[in-house]
Design a protein around this motif. Structure first.
Motif, mmCIF file in Angstrom:
data_model
loop_
_atom_site.group_PDB
_atom_site.id
_atom_site.type_symbol
_atom_site.label_atom_id
_atom_site.label_comp_id
_atom_site.label_asym_id
_atom_site.label_seq_id
_atom_site.Cartn_x
_atom_site.Cartn_y
_atom_site.Cartn_z
ATOM 1 N N MET A 1 0.851 -1.170 0.000
ATOM 2 C CA MET A 1 0.000 0.000 0.000
ATOM 3 C C MET A 1 0.900 1.238 0.000
ATOM 4 O O MET A 1 1.827 1.331 0.800
ATOM 5 C CB MET A 1 -0.912 -0.029 1.231
ATOM 6 N N THR A 2 0.608 2.183 -0.866
ATOM 7 C CA THR A 2 1.409 3.397 -0.951
ATOM 8 C C THR A 2 0.974 4.395 0.120
ATOM 9 O O THR A 2 -0.100 4.254 0.723
ATOM 10 C CB THR A 2 1.255 4.066 -2.331
ATOM 11 N N VAL A 3 1.797 5.406 0.325
ATOM 12 C CA VAL A 3 1.460 6.461 1.284
ATOM 13 C C VAL A 3 0.168 7.155 0.847
ATOM 14 O O VAL A 3 -0.695 7.454 1.681
ATOM 15 C CB VAL A 3 2.616 7.477 1.413
ATOM 16 N N PHE A 4 0.031 7.383 -0.442
ATOM 17 C CA PHE A 4 -1.183 8.015 -0.960
ATOM 18 C C PHE A 4 -2.419 7.167 -0.648
ATOM 19 O O PHE A 4 -3.442 7.683 -0.188
ATOM 20 C CB PHE A 4 -1.056 8.241 -2.466
ATOM 21 N N MET B 1 -2.769 4.971 1.737
ATOM 22 C CA MET B 1 -2.998 5.009 3.177
ATOM 23 C C MET B 1 -3.658 6.315 3.586
ATOM 24 O O MET B 1 -4.595 6.322 4.391
ATOM 25 C CB MET B 1 -1.674 4.839 3.924
ATOM 26 N N ALA B 2 -3.186 7.417 3.041
ATOM 27 C CA ALA B 2 -3.746 8.718 3.387
ATOM 28 C C ALA B 2 -5.210 8.802 2.966
ATOM 29 O O ALA B 2 -6.048 9.316 3.714
ATOM 30 C CB ALA B 2 -2.925 9.829 2.730
ATOM 31 N N LYS B 3 -5.528 8.295 1.771
ATOM 32 C CA LYS B 3 -6.925 8.303 1.323
ATOM 33 C C LYS B 3 -7.797 7.460 2.241
ATOM 34 O O LYS B 3 -8.932 7.818 2.532
ATOM 35 C CB LYS B 3 -7.019 7.758 -0.110
ATOM 36 N N ARG B 4 -7.254 6.368 2.713
ATOM 37 C CA ARG B 4 -8.031 5.469 3.565
ATOM 38 C C ARG B 4 -8.222 6.047 4.973
ATOM 39 O O ARG B 4 -9.292 5.944 5.560
ATOM 40 C CB ARG B 4 -7.338 4.123 3.650
ATOM 41 N N TYR B 5 -7.178 6.655 5.525
ATOM 42 C CA TYR B 5 -7.206 7.082 6.922
ATOM 43 C C TYR B 5 -7.701 8.502 7.160
ATOM 44 O O TYR B 5 -8.039 8.846 8.283
ATOM 45 C CB TYR B 5 -5.824 6.918 7.551
ATOM 46 N N TYR B 6 -7.708 9.358 6.116
ATOM 47 C CA TYR B 6 -8.198 10.720 6.295
ATOM 48 C C TYR B 6 -9.704 10.727 6.114
ATOM 49 O O TYR B 6 -10.205 10.130 5.167
ATOM 50 C CB TYR B 6 -7.554 11.675 5.285
ATOM 51 N N PRO B 7 -10.480 11.369 6.918
ATOM 52 C CA PRO B 7 -10.167 12.122 8.128
ATOM 53 C C PRO B 7 -10.376 11.317 9.409
ATOM 54 O O PRO B 7 -10.196 11.823 10.495
ATOM 55 C CB PRO B 7 -11.165 13.267 8.064
ATOM 56 N N ASP C 1 -0.477 17.267 5.803
ATOM 57 C CA ASP C 1 0.476 18.341 5.520
ATOM 58 C C ASP C 1 1.895 17.936 5.872
ATOM 59 O O ASP C 1 2.848 18.305 5.171
ATOM 60 C CB ASP C 1 0.085 19.611 6.276
ATOM 61 N N ALA C 2 2.066 17.170 6.943
ATOM 62 C CA ALA C 2 3.400 16.699 7.323
ATOM 63 C C ALA C 2 3.962 15.743 6.267
ATOM 64 O O ALA C 2 5.160 15.775 5.969
ATOM 65 C CB ALA C 2 3.344 16.017 8.684
ATOM 66 N N LEU C 3 3.108 14.920 5.695
ATOM 67 C CA LEU C 3 3.553 14.012 4.638
ATOM 68 C C LEU C 3 3.961 14.778 3.379
ATOM 69 O O LEU C 3 4.923 14.414 2.709
ATOM 70 C CB LEU C 3 2.454 12.999 4.316
ATOM 71 N N VAL C 4 3.248 15.853 3.082
ATOM 72 C CA VAL C 4 3.617 16.706 1.942
ATOM 73 C C VAL C 4 4.956 17.373 2.218
ATOM 74 O O VAL C 4 5.850 17.383 1.368
ATOM 75 C CB VAL C 4 2.517 17.752 1.646
ATOM 76 N N ALA C 5 5.120 17.914 3.428
ATOM 77 C CA ALA C 5 6.373 18.592 3.792
ATOM 78 C C ALA C 5 7.560 17.634 3.750
ATOM 79 O O ALA C 5 8.675 18.031 3.399
ATOM 80 C CB ALA C 5 6.242 19.210 5.178
ATOM 81 N N ALA C 6 7.319 16.377 4.077
ATOM 82 C CA ALA C 6 8.387 15.376 4.080
ATOM 83 C C ALA C 6 8.653 14.814 2.682
ATOM 84 O O ALA C 6 9.577 14.026 2.499
ATOM 85 C CB ALA C 6 8.027 14.244 5.029
ATOM 86 N N GLY C 7 7.839 15.213 1.719
ATOM 87 C CA GLY C 7 8.027 14.738 0.355
ATOM 88 C C GLY C 7 7.417 13.369 0.092
ATOM 89 O O GLY C 7 7.679 12.754 -0.936
ATOM 90 N N ALA D 1 -4.412 17.498 -2.717
ATOM 91 C CA ALA D 1 -5.668 18.070 -3.212
ATOM 92 C C ALA D 1 -6.708 16.983 -3.489
ATOM 93 O O ALA D 1 -7.905 17.220 -3.334
ATOM 94 C CB ALA D 1 -5.408 18.887 -4.471
ATOM 95 N N LEU D 2 -6.263 15.799 -3.883
ATOM 96 C CA LEU D 2 -7.196 14.700 -4.107
ATOM 97 C C LEU D 2 -7.736 14.147 -2.796
ATOM 98 O O LEU D 2 -8.883 13.704 -2.715
ATOM 99 C CB LEU D 2 -6.514 13.574 -4.891
ATOM 100 N N ILE D 3 -6.907 14.175 -1.757
ATOM 101 C CA ILE D 3 -7.316 13.641 -0.456
ATOM 102 C C ILE D 3 -8.184 14.642 0.302
ATOM 103 O O ILE D 3 -9.209 14.289 0.870
ATOM 104 C CB ILE D 3 -6.071 13.278 0.385
ATOM 105 N N ILE D 4 -7.748 15.900 0.300
ATOM 106 C CA ILE D 4 -8.465 16.958 1.020
ATOM 107 C C ILE D 4 -8.988 17.942 -0.015
ATOM 108 O O ILE D 4 -8.269 18.841 -0.437
ATOM 109 C CB ILE D 4 -7.538 17.691 2.012
#
Length: 59
Positions: free
Chosen positions: A1-4, A6-12, A21-27, A35-38
C-alpha cells in the motif's frame, strides 16, 4: 500500500490535515495528491456554515 493509498483510507477518520500536511512537507505526498485527499472548500460552501443563529454569541 502506498502512502497516498494510506492517506486516502485514513483521512479524516484517523489522520487529520496536520498529518497530511506533514507528509507533503516530508516529500511523501505531492500537493496534487493532497488536493485529491483533502478537497478544497470554496467560499460558497462555507458561507452557510457559520450563519444560522442559535449559537452562544447570538444574543
Amino acid at each position: 500500500m502506498t502512502v497516498f493509498e494510506m492517506a486516502k483510507r485514513y483521512y479524516p477518520r484517523l489522520w487529520g490535515t496536520e498529518r497530511i500536511d506533514a507528509l507533503v512537507a516530508a516529500g511523501r505526498l505531492t500537493e496534487a495528491e493532497r488536493a485529491l485527499i483533502i478537497p478544497a472548500v470554496s467560499d460558497s460552501d462555507t458561507s452557510g456554515a457559520d450563519s444560522g443563529g442559535g449559537g452562544q454569541d447570538a444574543e
